[in-house]
Design an enzyme around this catalytic site. Structure first.
Site, PDB file in Angstrom:
ATOM      1  N   ASP A  14       0.831  -1.213   0.000  1.00 32.92           N
ATOM      2  CA  ASP A  14       0.000   0.000   0.000  1.00 32.92           C
ATOM      3  C   ASP A  14       0.866   1.265   0.000  1.00 32.92           C
ATOM      4  O   ASP A  14       1.989   1.266   0.503  1.00 32.92           O
ATOM      5  CB  ASP A  14      -0.907  -0.020   1.242  1.00 32.92           C
ATOM      6  N   ASN A  62     -11.060  -2.530  -5.246  1.00 35.08           N
ATOM      7  CA  ASN A  62     -10.293  -1.533  -6.010  1.00 35.08           C
ATOM      8  C   ASN A  62     -10.944  -1.137  -7.348  1.00 35.08           C
ATOM      9  O   ASN A  62     -10.533  -0.155  -7.971  1.00 35.08           O
ATOM     10  CB  ASN A  62      -8.851  -2.004  -6.245  1.00 35.08           C
TER      11      ASN A  62
HETATM   12  C1  IPE Z   1      -5.386  -2.705  -0.048  1.00 31.20           C
HETATM   13  O1  IPE Z   1      -5.088  -1.379  -0.207  1.00 31.20           O
HETATM   14  C2  IPE Z   1      -5.391  -3.404  -1.388  1.00 31.20           C
HETATM   15  C3  IPE Z   1      -4.097  -3.587  -2.004  1.00 31.20           C
HETATM   16  C4  IPE Z   1      -2.943  -3.218  -1.524  1.00 31.20           C
HETATM   17  C5  IPE Z   1      -4.132  -4.227  -3.298  1.00 31.20           C
HETATM   18  P1  IPE Z   1      -6.215  -0.258  -0.367  1.00 31.20           P
HETATM   19  O2  IPE Z   1      -5.521   1.016  -0.547  1.00 31.20           O
HETATM   20  O3  IPE Z   1      -7.177  -0.677  -1.423  1.00 31.20           O
HETATM   21  O4  IPE Z   1      -6.958  -0.332   1.045  1.00 31.20           O
HETATM   22  P2  IPE Z   1      -7.795   0.768   1.817  1.00 31.20           P
HETATM   23  O5  IPE Z   1      -8.778   1.344   0.851  1.00 31.20           O
HETATM   24  O6  IPE Z   1      -6.827   1.792   2.321  1.00 31.20           O
HETATM   25  O7  IPE Z   1      -8.428   0.019   2.941  1.00 31.20           O
HETATM   26  C1  IPE Z   2      -1.625   0.291  -3.305  1.00 29.78           C
HETATM   27  O1  IPE Z   2      -1.425   1.654  -3.346  1.00 29.78           O
HETATM   28  C2  IPE Z   2      -1.898  -0.306  -4.662  1.00 29.78           C
HETATM   29  C3  IPE Z   2      -3.296  -0.722  -4.864  1.00 29.78           C
HETATM   30  C4  IPE Z   2      -4.231  -0.716  -3.978  1.00 29.78           C
HETATM   31  C5  IPE Z   2      -3.647  -1.193  -6.194  1.00 29.78           C
HETATM   32  P1  IPE Z   2      -2.617   2.698  -3.311  1.00 29.78           P
HETATM   33  O2  IPE Z   2      -2.997   3.029  -4.707  1.00 29.78           O
HETATM   34  O3  IPE Z   2      -3.740   2.192  -2.471  1.00 29.78           O
HETATM   35  O4  IPE Z   2      -1.903   3.923  -2.619  1.00 29.78           O
HETATM   36  P2  IPE Z   2      -2.531   4.940  -1.571  1.00 29.78           P
HETATM   37  O5  IPE Z   2      -3.099   4.152  -0.453  1.00 29.78           O
HETATM   38  O6  IPE Z   2      -3.579   5.717  -2.316  1.00 29.78           O
HETATM   39  O7  IPE Z   2      -1.381   5.772  -1.153  1.00 29.78           O
HETATM   40 MG    MG Z   3      -4.129   2.411  -0.487  1.00 31.24          MG
END
Ligand code: IPE
Ligand code: IPE
Ligand code: MG
Length: 238
Positions: A14, A62
């Protein structure tokens, strides 16, 4: 490191979006850097002797994101699977998938099934890519597969079932041991639907570092922290 290396490590990768935002870049740029970090960590994990590595790349939630971002991530998945075959071959890495493959675009489905097929005899580390993965979705699909099979059997009464083992046996990768350690980068204290069943007794390690900044040292720090944990599994030390 002399202490036991966790057999199975799961990572919630993340912080890609925040990494880009801090630099005044678009979110997709963060995903590109996140992919580079994923490659570094796959190599590091394989060198450290980890046997199973589950990478949470795209959750069932997502899809709520902008079409452009989702499309970009899918493109990266495809690129990764294509470009990494030589690396997998050299390092004997077996690629697997967790999640609802039917819900992915057909070209990505094909890329995933091709990678699974072409690496299935490799006996090094197994990399399980969690793409269109949700823990609740996995358990729901396991239950459906189970009910389908029970319906096909004769003489079995449904009220005996399912046992915990029945459900486990219908999860996406039932032969893979539960994760010993689950790592989350970027400092959020939640599972976000990752390995709900399998992670029941996993040790959790949360790092403030954003995923694109991760390298081998961060993985080693997480493992050293894990090695100092007292795993009781609900029991009492004698
Ligand atoms: C969790 O991260 C999913 C992945 C890393 C693929 P998210 O960014 O989607 O999670 P939330 O929305 O902060 O809970
Ligand atoms: C994790 O990074 C990757 C996926 C969930 C696909 P994020 O895209 O969730 O990054 P933040 O949480 O917005 O920083
Ligand atoms: Mg995230």
């Amino acid at each position: 490191m002399e202490k036991a290396i966790p057999a199975h490590v799961g990572i919630i990768m993340d912080g890609n979006g925040r990494w880009a935002k801090h630099r005044g870049l678009v979110r997709t740029q963060g995903h590109l850097e996140g992919l580079k970090a994923a490659k570094r960590i796959v190599k590091a994990a394989s060198d450290l002797g980890i046997k199973f590595l589950t990478l949470y790349a795209f959750s069932t939630e997502n899809w709520k994101r902008a079409e452009e971002e989702v499309g970009f991530i899918m493109g990266l998945v495809k690129q990764y699977l294509r470009a990494e075959f030589d690396f997998s071959k050299r390092n004997k890495i077996r690629v697997r998938h967790a999640g609802n493959i039917d819900g992915l675009p057909v070209d990505i489905q094909k890329e995933i099934t091709d990678s699974i097929e072409s690496t299935k005899d490799f006996n090094g580390m197994q990399v399980i890519l969690a793409i269109n993965y949700g823990g609740r979705d996995e358990i729901t699909r396991a239950f459906k597969r189970f009910v389908n099979e029970i319906n096909a059997r004769t003489g079995d009464s449904i009220d005996k079932y399912p046992t915990e083992n029945d459900i486990r046996n219908y999860l996406d990768n039932p032969d893979v041991p539960d994760p010993d350690l689950i790592i989350r980068s970027a400092g959020e204290y939640r599972t976000s639907n990752f390995l709900l069943w399998e992670g029941a007794y996993s040790e959790i390690y949360i790092s403030q570092k954003l995923w694109p900044d991760w390298d081998k040292e961060d993985l080693e720090t997480a493992i050293t922290d894990y090695q100092g944990r007292d795993r009781r599994f609900g029991g009492v030390k004698t």
